[in-house]
Every structure is written in C-alpha cells, then in structure tokens.
Design a protein around this motif. Structure first.
Motif, short mmCIF file in Angstrom:
data_model
loop_
_atom_site.label_atom_id
_atom_site.label_comp_id
_atom_site.label_asym_id
_atom_site.label_seq_id
_atom_site.Cartn_x
_atom_site.Cartn_y
_atom_site.Cartn_z
N ARG A 99 2.84 -13.54 -32.16
CA ARG A 99 3.30 -14.93 -32.11
C ARG A 99 2.20 -15.83 -32.64
O ARG A 99 1.50 -16.47 -31.89
N GLU A 100 2.05 -15.88 -33.94
CA GLU A 100 1.05 -16.75 -34.55
C GLU A 100 1.66 -18.11 -34.83
O GLU A 100 1.11 -19.12 -34.46
N GLU A 101 2.80 -18.13 -35.52
CA GLU A 101 3.43 -19.39 -35.89
C GLU A 101 4.72 -19.54 -35.10
O GLU A 101 5.50 -18.61 -34.98
N GLU A 102 4.93 -20.72 -34.56
CA GLU A 102 6.16 -20.99 -33.83
C GLU A 102 7.13 -21.73 -34.74
O GLU A 102 6.80 -22.11 -35.85
N ASP A 103 8.32 -21.98 -34.21
CA ASP A 103 9.33 -22.71 -34.98
C ASP A 103 8.89 -24.14 -35.25
O ASP A 103 9.26 -24.73 -36.26
N SER A 104 8.11 -24.74 -34.34
CA SER A 104 7.71 -26.13 -34.49
C SER A 104 6.57 -26.31 -35.50
O SER A 104 6.12 -27.43 -35.71
N GLY A 105 6.09 -25.23 -36.10
CA GLY A 105 5.02 -25.34 -37.08
C GLY A 105 3.63 -25.30 -36.48
O GLY A 105 2.65 -25.49 -37.18
N LEU A 106 3.54 -25.07 -35.19
CA LEU A 106 2.24 -24.99 -34.53
C LEU A 106 1.68 -23.57 -34.62
O LEU A 106 2.42 -22.60 -34.48
N VAL A 107 0.38 -23.48 -34.84
CA VAL A 107 -0.30 -22.18 -34.86
C VAL A 107 -0.77 -21.91 -33.44
O VAL A 107 -1.47 -22.73 -32.84
N GLU A 108 -0.41 -20.77 -32.90
CA GLU A 108 -0.78 -20.39 -31.54
C GLU A 108 -1.66 -19.16 -31.59
O GLU A 108 -1.28 -18.15 -32.17
N ARG A 109 -2.85 -19.23 -31.00
CA ARG A 109 -3.77 -18.09 -30.98
C ARG A 109 -4.16 -17.78 -29.55
O ARG A 109 -4.61 -18.66 -28.82
N VAL A 110 -3.99 -16.54 -29.14
CA VAL A 110 -4.48 -16.09 -27.84
C VAL A 110 -5.92 -15.64 -28.07
O VAL A 110 -6.17 -14.65 -28.75
N VAL A 111 -6.86 -16.37 -27.49
CA VAL A 111 -8.28 -16.11 -27.72
C VAL A 111 -8.76 -14.96 -26.85
O VAL A 111 -9.44 -14.05 -27.32
N LYS A 112 -8.39 -14.98 -25.59
CA LYS A 112 -8.89 -13.95 -24.68
C LYS A 112 -7.94 -13.78 -23.52
O LYS A 112 -7.36 -14.75 -23.04
N ILE A 113 -7.78 -12.54 -23.08
CA ILE A 113 -7.00 -12.24 -21.88
C ILE A 113 -7.93 -11.53 -20.91
O ILE A 113 -8.57 -10.53 -21.27
N ARG A 114 -8.03 -12.07 -19.70
CA ARG A 114 -8.91 -11.47 -18.69
C ARG A 114 -8.09 -11.02 -17.49
O ARG A 114 -7.17 -11.72 -17.07
N ARG A 115 -8.46 -9.89 -16.94
CA ARG A 115 -7.85 -9.41 -15.70
C ARG A 115 -8.77 -9.82 -14.57
O ARG A 115 -9.95 -9.49 -14.57
N VAL A 116 -8.22 -10.55 -13.60
CA VAL A 116 -9.02 -11.04 -12.48
C VAL A 116 -8.56 -10.33 -11.21
O VAL A 116 -7.37 -10.25 -10.93
N SER A 117 -9.51 -9.82 -10.46
CA SER A 117 -9.21 -9.08 -9.24
C SER A 117 -9.80 -9.81 -8.05
O SER A 117 -10.98 -10.15 -8.04
N LYS A 118 -8.96 -10.07 -7.05
CA LYS A 118 -9.42 -10.72 -5.83
C LYS A 118 -9.22 -9.75 -4.68
O LYS A 118 -8.11 -9.24 -4.48
N VAL A 119 -10.27 -9.48 -3.93
CA VAL A 119 -10.18 -8.54 -2.81
C VAL A 119 -9.69 -9.30 -1.58
O VAL A 119 -10.29 -10.30 -1.18
N VAL A 120 -8.58 -8.82 -1.02
CA VAL A 120 -8.01 -9.42 0.18
C VAL A 120 -7.86 -8.33 1.23
O VAL A 120 -8.19 -7.16 1.00
N LYS A 121 -7.38 -8.72 2.41
CA LYS A 121 -7.30 -7.80 3.54
C LYS A 121 -6.49 -6.54 3.21
O LYS A 121 -6.87 -5.43 3.59
N GLY A 122 -5.38 -6.69 2.51
CA GLY A 122 -4.52 -5.55 2.21
C GLY A 122 -4.91 -4.76 0.98
O GLY A 122 -4.27 -3.77 0.66
N GLY A 123 -5.92 -5.17 0.26
CA GLY A 123 -6.31 -4.47 -0.96
C GLY A 123 -6.82 -5.45 -2.01
O GLY A 123 -7.64 -6.31 -1.72
N ARG A 124 -6.30 -5.32 -3.23
CA ARG A 124 -6.72 -6.20 -4.32
C ARG A 124 -5.52 -6.93 -4.90
O ARG A 124 -4.48 -6.33 -5.13
#
Length: 179
Positions: free
Chosen positions: A40-65
């Motif tokens: 998904r680089e170009e949308e119908d509206s003519g805007l250029v969309e770039r995904v720069v980075k995707i991060r997985r975030v883990s939060k430790v809670v009582k029942g696990g993560r």
C-alpha cells in the motif's frame, strides 16, 4: 535381481507427477494460485503512505504477557504536505490503519525550493539530532530510515541528511515536529 519400475520394493516414484508438488508449488482449492497482496504505497486519494517501522511491544502482567504492535506511518502528497504518526493496536493491520488515520490528521505543510529544501535545517528531538542540507539537482535523497520516508513523502528529490545521537527511529522521524 534388477528391480523394475512397477516393483513395489523400489519405493515411491519421484518425477513429473502432477499430484506431488514441492514446497510452495501447490495450488489452493479450486486450482487458483494465491495472489500476492500489493504494497500500500499509493492510495486512491493520491497520498503516498509509507510504513517506516513496526515494533512488537510486550507488557508483563499477572497472567502472562500482553503483546501489542506499534506502526510508524508517514503520509504525504509529494507536494510539500506530510504527516507522521504512531498507531498502536493488538494486531499489525489495525496499528497501520490507525497510524495512517492519525498521520492524515497531523498533516503539515513544508516549504520547498524546487526539488530540495530552501536552507540548512538542524533539529533536535529527545536524544536525536537531525541535520538536513539542500543538495544540487540530481543528488537524490541521501538519508536513512525515518528521514528518507519523510523526505520522499514531502516530495523532496535532492537532500543531504545526517542523524546524530539516538538511533531510535521514533526520535529521528519526530524531527519534523521540533522547531
């Protein structure tokens, strides 16, 4: 004793048998191949969309993560307007969608001097410092990661950049909000 091809002791035949396909060569039900989803680089509206980075975030809670995802998205029209945002969700597609929505709402105008920026810019955000210099025509975008995504979304064709300090992409691409 010589084994014939029809002999059961010779094992399964390997060859041009249409029923046995190798890994990745199989067909889906109905005989159609699975089509690759376009980026998904170009949308119908003519805007250029770039995904720069995707991060997985883990939060430790009582029942696990608890796992969540952050998606850094840059949206621009290639004509001096750009927006950048961080979308957070439990799944990657939802995080990208949220980031795109937020980035469209946060769009700002950047002054351009033809295919480059009008003057040298130094910007600091948190631990990151970004230096942008105008470049001669034909130089291209000399930048890495987040800075390149923002410059291409803005529509800058020739620019030199250098990042100092933090290598954190969030701090580097957030240079657009500083100053």
């Amino acid at each position: 004793m010589v084994a014939s091809q029809n002999d059961s002791r010779s094992g399964p035949r390997r060859g041009n048998n249409s029923d046995s396909r190798g890994p990745g060569g199989g067909r889906r039900q109905g005989g159609e191949r699975r089509a690759r989803r376009p980026r998904r680089e170009e949308e119908d509206s003519g805007l250029v969309e770039r995904v720069v980075k995707i991060r997985r975030v883990s939060k430790v809670v009582k029942g696990g993560r608890n796992l969540t995802f952050n998606a850094m998205v840059v949206v621009g029209d290639g004509n001096g307007n750009v927006g950048a945002a961080l979308g957070k969700a439990g799944a990657v597609p939802d995080a990208v969608r949220k980031g795109t929505t937020y980035a469209k709402k946060a769009m700002a105008h950047v002054e351009l001097n033809g295919p480059t920026i009008p003057h040298e810019i130094t910007s600091k955000f948190s631990g990151a410092k970004v230096l942008l210099k105008p470049a001669a025509p034909g130089t291209g975008v000399i930048a890495g990661g987040g800075v390149r995504a923002v410059m291409e979304a803005v529509g800058v064709k020739d620019v030199l950049s250098k990042t100092f300090g933090s290598a954190n992409t969030i701090n580097i691409w957030d240079f657009r909000t500083a100053d």
